[in-house]
Design an enzyme around this catalytic site. Structure first.
Site, mmCIF file in Angstrom:
data_model
loop_
_atom_site.group_PDB
_atom_site.id
_atom_site.type_symbol
_atom_site.label_atom_id
_atom_site.label_comp_id
_atom_site.label_asym_id
_atom_site.label_seq_id
_atom_site.Cartn_x
_atom_site.Cartn_y
_atom_site.Cartn_z
ATOM 1 N N ALA A 722 0.812 -1.223 0.000
ATOM 2 C CA ALA A 722 0.000 0.000 0.000
ATOM 3 C C ALA A 722 0.846 1.274 0.000
ATOM 4 C CB ALA A 722 -0.918 0.001 1.213
ATOM 5 N N GLY A 726 -4.303 9.836 1.117
ATOM 6 C CA GLY A 726 -5.150 10.812 1.805
ATOM 7 C C GLY A 726 -5.332 12.155 1.129
ATOM 8 N N GLU A 727 -4.320 12.625 0.435
ATOM 9 C CA GLU A 727 -4.400 13.987 -0.079
ATOM 10 C C GLU A 727 -4.617 14.086 -1.581
ATOM 11 O OE1 GLU A 727 -1.517 16.658 2.447
ATOM 12 O OE2 GLU A 727 -0.760 14.630 2.256
#
Lengths: 768, 155
Positions: A722, A726-727
Site C-alpha cells: 500500500a 489521503g491527499e
C-alpha cells in the site's frame, strides 16, 4: 484475508449513535470556559490594556494579558506569543483571554476589557510587502521576506531553445479553510504535581508536547496530550497555535481546567488557512509531444506569523519538477509576511496550487501542439523505477494506467482530434446539440503526484507501534498514529489482523494518549497507512514470533511450521492448533513467564531535501492519480456545473477499497470547492465571509457523479503493497475542471475559485 | 441573569420538566441540561446541520430553535432512535457503506435521513441529495452517505 476487504470503520457504530466523545463533549469537574479577545486592528500599537472591569464581573476566574506570557516565542517561525503585547499584526491577534464559569460570562467579560490602540499603516498586499520601503511586520527580522526558495534542474535556457511551443500564464489562488465540521477545541488541566493534561484536536501530539513545553517554559514530560475523537482536521492541527498555550495559562492562573472551543466564526478567522498565491508559470514542448521545460514563480502571503504555510513551496516544487518527466525546471517562491491571516497546512499542502498551474499549462501545451491531451500526458508520464532529476526515486508508478483508465471512461482518447474545439462532438452524444445553445459541454484531464511513503520534513519520519496479546486472545494495537476520521484505526487493525490471523473486530486500537502510545511524527502527508502501517506490521510480526515460540512448545512443532488462522495457531498442513488465548496464558502462567508484546518502529529510508538545492528523496514512494471532469458551462450566467468526475488513483494496494474511495470522494469534495466555490474573502485583513452561508462547501445536492478507479501497483516497500492516498483526491480537480471549461468554451480560467462572475468575465474578454 | 423559564418537553418519549435560561437554544438544552451529546454544534447558525433533531416529526436545526419555543413539544434525538441493542437501519447502512469518517456530521445526517424517509419512504437519488443538502460533510464527498440512505431504505 482481511487485506483488500471493504471493512466498515471500527469507530463508525459509536459515531452513528452519538456515543463518540469529541472535544466539545469533554466536561471535567470545575471546568471553566475560556474565550479569546481578538484585535480590533490589523496593525497597531497597544497603548493600554485595562482588565479591571472585567475582573469584577462575577464568575470571571482568570484574565490573561501579555504580562502573563512566558518569555519564549513559539510556532514554526518562532515569532508568536500567546497574547500579543506591544503590537498587533492582524485581526486574528489574541489581545486578552478570559476564563469564566460559563461561556456567556466569558463573552461578557471580553466586552469589559478596555484596550487602547494606536493604529499603524497595515500591509495587506504581498507585492507591497516585498518592497524595500514597506514597513516591517516583525522589525527584528529585518525583512518581510521570511524565506526564499530556489530550485532548478537542467538548464531552463536550453529548455526554451528546444521548445517548439511555449505557453505561460499568471495565476491567482485564494485563501481556503479546512472547514472541518468540528471546530478547534482544547481543554487544559493541571494536576497536583503541576503536570498538564491537554485534551486536544491536534494532529501532532508528540511534537505539540515539545512545542507547548517550550512555549510554557516547562518540561515536555510535564505534559500529557490526550486526543479526543477528532471531528475532521485536514492539516489544521500541525503546529502549535496560540489558543493552546492560552488554555494552559488560563488553567494555571485559575487553578481549574479550562476549555476553549472555537465558534465557527473564530475558526474561519484563527485557524491556519491555505495561503493565497500569485503565480507566474511557463512551460514548453517539442513538436513530438515531449515537454521541454517548466518555470514557475510563486509569491505566497504567509500572514502575520509563520506557520506551515511557509513550507508549501517544497511541495509546489515537487509538482513543478517531477509531475511528468521534465528535463529542465526552475521554480522559485517567496514567502512573505503581511498583516493578513496565519496560513498553514491544508490537505494537499501546496499541491492543489501547483497542480492547478502545472496541469492547466499541460493542457495549453497540448492545444498549442494540436495534440490529444491524453496522448500528450501519456508521452510524458512518469514511469516506474526511475530517479527523477529532483532526486525523487519513483518505484511503483501507475500514472499511465491512471491516465488510460480515466480516458477510457471519458470515451475519448487517442481518437480525439480537435482538442479545445467547440466542434468536438465525442464528449457525449448530446454535446454537439447542446453546444449550439447557451450550454456548452466539455471535458478536461489533470494528473497528480503526491508523496505516498511519508515525507521527511523532520529529521525523523518515524512511527512506533506495540502489539499486545491478552489472556483472552484479544489483541491491542498501540500506535503512535492518530485517527482523524480518515480510517487509520481500521486500516492498521486490518494489517495486524492479517499477520495474527484474527478478526479485525478482535483488535482494539489505542492511539490517543501520549502517556501510553509510542512516539510518532504526526498525521500528515498521507503517511499513516504507509508509515504507521509498516510499524504496526513489524510489531505484529514480533508478537507473532513470540506466540510461535510458546506455541511450538505446546504443539511440539518447529516455529517455522506454524501459521496463524481463525484466531488460532496451526501446525502447517494439519489440524493441530492452539488458540491465541491459550498460548498467551501459557506464557503468563509459568515460572519465568513473559507477556506477548510485539514492538515496531518504522522510519522510511528517505532523506530530507538538501537545504540549498532542495533535492533529495523525501518519500519512500509516490502516489499518482488522474481525474477527468465533464462540465457544462452556462455561457449566459457563467455558472459551471460539473456533471461527472472520474478519478483514478495509484494507491499501491487498497488495504480497504471502501476507505480508499472515501479518501478520493472526500478529497474530490474539497477539490470541487477549491475549483468552483470556496474562497475565504479577506479584505484589508478582515474575513468577510466567516460562516457556511457565505463560505460555500459543496453539498450533497451540488456533488457531481463521482467514479473512483483504484489502480494497484503493489509498492515494494508499502505494508502489503500500500501507498498513501489521503491527499490526492482533491489536488488535480481544479485543473481538470479548468481544462474542461476550456474544452467547452475556449477560454482559460486562471483564478480560483472559478465563480460565475469570473467565468463570465473570461467569456466576455474572449469575445473582444 | 434572566428569569428562568419552565420548560416541558417530551424527549425521546420521556417527559422532561426543566428550568432553563430562556435565551437557550434547543441544542444547548439537549447537550447541557439533558446531557444528550449526540447532536453536535458545528456552526451555531443553522448552516451545517450537525445539530439536526426531529421536532414534532420534522427535522430541524436545534441550534436555531429557541428551547422556550418548544414548550410542550416532542423531540427525538439520535439517542432516541438508537435501539438498545444494535443500530437503526439508517445507522447500519451508514456504517456498512462507508458513509462515516470523522463522524461529527453523522448524527445530524442520521436524523435528517430518518425524517426524509418518514415523509418519503421511496426516495430517488435526487430526493436524498436534496433532502440532505442542509447537512454538510467535509470527509466523505456524500456519495456513500447518499448510497447508504438509498440502500437502507431498500433493505
Amino acid at each position: 484475508m482481511v487485506i483488500g476487504q471493504r471493512i466498515p470503520k471500527l469507530d463508525a457504530p459509536d459515531k452513528a449513535t452519538g456515543r463518540t466523545v469529541y472535544g466539545h463533549d469533554v466536561k471535567l469537574p470545575g471546568m471553566l470556559h475560556g474565550r479569546i479577545l481578538y484585535s480590533q486592528y490589523a496593525s497597531a500599537k497597544i497603548k493600554r490594556v485595562d482588565v479591571s472591569r472585567a475582573l469584577k464581573l462575577p464568575g470571571v476566574k482568570a484574565i490573561l494579558t501579555a504580562a502573563d506570557n512566558p518569555p519564549t516565542k513559539f510556532g514554526y517561525g518562532k515569532d508568536n506569543t500567546p497574547i500579543k503585547g506591544d503590537v498587533v499584526r492582524s485581526f486574528r491577534d489574541e489581545v486578552a483571554a478570559v476564563a469564566a464559569v460559563d461561556a456567556d460570562t466569558a463573552a461578557e467579560a471580553l466586552d469589559l476589557i478596555e484596550i487602547e490602540y494606536e493604529p499603524l499603516t497595515p500591509l495587506f498586499d504581498v507585492r507591497q510587502a516585498m518592497k524595500d520601503s514597506a514597513p516591517l511586520i516583525h522589525p527584528e527580522r529585518k525583512s518581510n521576506l521570511f524565506q526564499k526558495y530556489k530550485y532548478s534542474h537542467g538548464d531552463i535556457v536550453e529548455g526554451e531553445r528546444e521548445s517548439d511551443v511555449v505557453v505561460e500564464a499568471d495565476f491567482e489562488l485564494p485563501y481556503v479553510a479546512h472547514a472541518a465540521m468540528e471546530t478547534s477545541v482544547v481543554i487544559a488541566s493541571f494536576d497536583h504535581r503541576d503536570h498538564l493534561t491537554l485534551y486536544s484536536t491536534t494532529q501532532i501530539p508528540f511534537l505539540l508536547q515539545r512545542d507547548l513545553a517550550e512555549a510554557l517554559g516547562i518540561e515536555g514530560n510535564d505534559i500529557r496530550i490526550i486526543q479526543t475523537a477528532i471531528g475532521g482536521a485536514f492539516g489544521r492541527g500541525l503546529d502549535i497555535y496560540p489558543y493552546e498555550p492560552i488554555a494552559a495559562l488560563l488553567a494555571r492562573k485559575a487553578g481549574k481546567p479550562v476549555r476553549i472551543s472555537f465558534s465557527r466564526h473564530e475558526e474561519f478567522l484563527a485557524a491556519p488557512m491555505r495561503q493565497p498565491a500569485l503565480i507566474h508559470a511557463r512551460a514548453g514542448a517539442k513538436r513530438d509531444g515531449k515537454i521541454t521545460f517548466r518555470d514557475a514563480y510563486a509569491l505566497l502571503d504567509v500572514g502575520a506569523y509563520i506557520s506551515w504555510g511557509s513550507v508549501t513551496p517544497l511541495v509546489m516544487m515537487e509538482t513543478t519538477a517531477s509531475l511528468y518527466r521534465v528535463p529542465h525546471v526552475k521554480f522559485e517562491a517567496d514567502c512573505v509576511y503581511t498583516n493578513n491571516l496565519i496560513t498553514g497546512a491544508v490537505r494537499g499542502y501546496g499541491n492543489p496550487q501547483s497542480t492547478f498551474y502545472t496541469e492547466t499549462l499541460m493542457e495549453r501545451l497540448a492545444v498549442a501542439l494540436n495534440m490529444d491531451p491524453v496522448d500528450f500526458r501519456l508521452r510524458n508520464a512518469n514511469i516506474p523505477n526511475e530517479e527523477m532529476p529532483q532526486g525523487l526515486i519513483i518505484t511503483s508508478c501507475g500514472l499511465k494506467e491512471c491516465i488510460e483508465a480515466v480516458a477510457a471512461r471519458a470515451d475519448v482518447g487517442s481518437q480525439r482530434s480537435e482538442v479545445g474545439s467547440q466542434k468536438d462532438s465525442r464528449i457525449s452524444n448530446q454535446k454537439s446539440e447542446i453546444n449550439n445553445q447557451k450550454l456548452k459541454r466539455g471535458i478536461g484531464f489533470a494528473s497528480t503526484l503526491n508523496v505516498g511513503g511519508g515525507a521527511r520534513i523532520y529529521k525523523s519520519d518515524g512511527c512506533g507501534a506495540t502489539v499486545k496479546v491478552d489472556d483472552f486472545g484479544h489483541v491491542s494495537l498501540i500506535t503512535g498514529s492518530t485517527e482523524i476520521g480518515q480510517g487509520s484505526e481500521t486500516i492498521l487493525a486490518q494489517i495486524v489482523a492479517e499477520v495474527l490471523g484474527v478478526k479485525v473486530e478482535d483488535i482494539n486500537v489505542l492511539n490517543s494518549d501520549t502517556d501510553v502510545k509510542p512516539w510518532d511524527v504526526g498525521v500528515h502527508a498521507s503517511r499513516t497507512t504507509f508509515i504507521a502501517g509498516n510499524a504496526a506490521h513489524i510489531a505484529a510480526m514480533d508478537a507473532r514470533k513470540q506466540l510461535f515460540e510458546t506455541a511450538s512448545e505446546l504443539l511440539k512443532a518447529e516455529p517455522e511450521s506454524l501459521v496463524t488462522r481463525d484466531g488460532k495457531i496451526f501446525v502447517n498442513d494439519s489440524d493441530r492448533s492452539a488458540d491465541l488465548a491459550k498460548v498467551a496464558r501459557s506464557r503468563h502462567y509459568r515460572e519465568g513467564g513473559k507477556v506477548i508484546l510485539g514492538e515496531g518502529w518504522y522510519d522510511p529510508p528517505t532523506k530530507m531535501v538538501d537545504k540549498d538545492t532542495y533535492k533529495g528523496n523525501i518519500s519512500a514512494t509516490y502516489g499518482f492519480g488522474t481525474q477527468m471532469a465533464e462540465v457544462e458551462v452556462d455561457t449566459e450566467t457563467g455558472k459551471v456545473r460539473v456533471l461527472r468526475l472520474v478519478c483514478a488513483n495509484d494507491v499501491g494496494r487498497a488495504i480497504n477499497p471502501m476507505a480508499v474511495e472515501g479518501q478520493i470522494e472526500g478529497g474530490a469534495q474539497m477539490g470541487l470547492g477549491y475549483a468552483l466555490t470556496e474562497e475565504l474573502i479577506v479584505k484589508e485583513g478582515r474575513v468577510m465571509n466567516p460562516d457556511f452561508l457565505d463560505y460555500r462547501l459543496f453539498t450533497s445536492a451540488d456533488m457531481p457523479q463521482i467514479e473512483s478507479i483504484i489502480i494497484e501497483t503493489d509498492d515494494p516497500q508499502g505494508p502489503f503493497g500500500a501507498k498513501g492516498v489521503g491527499e490526492m483526491g482533491g489536488t488535480p480537480t481544479a485543473a481538470a475542471i479548468a481544462n474542461a471549461i476550456h474544452d467547452a468554451t475556449g477560454v482559460w480560467l486562471t483564478q480560483l475559485p472559478m465563480t460565475p462572475e469570473r467565468v463570465l468575465r473570461a467569456l466576455e474578454e474572449a469575445k473582444k | 441573569m434572566a428569569k428562568k423559564f419552565h420548560l416541558t418537553l417530551n424527549v425521546n418519549g420521556e417527559h422532561q420538566e426543566l428550568l432553563i435560561d430562556p435565551r437557550r437554544s434547543l441544542l444547548d438544552v439537549l447537550r447541557n441540561d439533558l446531557e444528550l451529546r449526540g447532536a453536535h454544534r458545528g456552526c451555531d447558525s443553522g448552516d451545517c446541520g450537525a445539530c439536526t433533531v426531529i421536532l414534532n416529526g420534522k427535522a430541524i436545526t436545534s441550534c436555531m430553535t429557541l428551547a422556550a419555543d418548544c414548550d410542550g413539544d416532542s423531540v427525538i434525538t439520535v439517542e432516541g432512535i438508537t435501539p438498545a441493542d444494535g443500530l437503526h437501519p439508517v445507522q447500519k447502512a451508514l456504517v456498512a457503506e462507508g458513509g462515516i469518517q470523522c463522524g461529527f456530521c453523522t448524527t445530524g445526517i442520521v436524523m435528517a435521513a430518518i425524517a426524509l424517509l418518514e415523509s418519503n419512504p421511496h426516495p430517488t437519488e435526487e430526493d436524498v441529495r436534496d433532502g440532505l443538502a442542509g447537512n454538510l460533510c467535509r470527509c466523505t464527498g456524500y456519495k456513500k452517505i447518499v448510497e447508504a440512505v438509498l440502500n437502507g431504505e431498500r433493505k
